[in-house]
Design a protein around this motif. Structure first.
Motif: not given
Length: 163
Positions: A48-74
């Motif tokens: 029941x919040x504004x539209x800003x709280x309805x958006x999802x952001x995604x971070x994708x990973x390689x198979x069997x990895x939990x390493x965050x690609x540095x490209x996501x830092x920005x």
């Protein structure tokens, strides 16, 4: 069997394409994604919040990895700036994994992925205490023409702002 239940079973069999006890699968035109996103008990996004709280952001990973690609830092920096501007109370993280491997190990992998995303958001200036993590484990899979067990879309962390 209760009459209403019989009717439900018959309707379900027809809907599933059952004929004479044999299942058939329709072509790819009928394939749909039916994944449900949870909000998590700790995440206060009541919808029941504004539209800003309805958006999802995604971070994708390689198979069997939990390493965050540095490209996501920005992107993490943009999310934190936006969350602060919208006076968000939390940034909720929902970890997922593909279905390759052991389900218990995949749940732990989804938790590690979410924790690593939390570390990236913390480095961008968001307090760790305001990032609930939900390890959702294996994703249902994204259907295109066939069911995939290791789709990129399944190996992800979903980020959502919350009050």
């Amino acid at each position: 069997m209760h009459m209403a239940l019989k009717g439900f079973v018959a309707a379900a069999m027809l809907a599933a394409g059952m004929a004479g006890g044999t299942a058939f699968i329709a072509g790819p035109a009928t394939a749909q994604t039916s994944e449900m996103h949870t909000q998590g008990r700790e995440c206060r996004n009541a919808g029941k919040s504004n539209k800003a709280f309805e958006r999802n952001y995604y971070v994708y990973f390689e198979t069997n990895s939990s390493r965050v690609d540095p490209k996501y830092q920005k992107e993490f920096e943009r999310i934190v700036k936006f969350a602060k501007g919208q006076k968000a109370g939390q940034i909720c993280l929902f970890g997922k994994s593909s279905k390759v491997g052991d389900p218990a190990a995949n749940t732990e992998l989804s938790r590690k992925r979410a924790r690593n995303v939390a570390a990236g958001l913390e480095a961008a200036g968001w307090p760790r205490s305001k990032m609930p993590i939900v390890a959702e484990g294996e994703a249902w899979g994204w259907l295109q023409e066939t069911l995939t067990w290791d789709a990129k879309e399944d190996r992800r962390v979903r980020i959502r702002l919350s009050r």
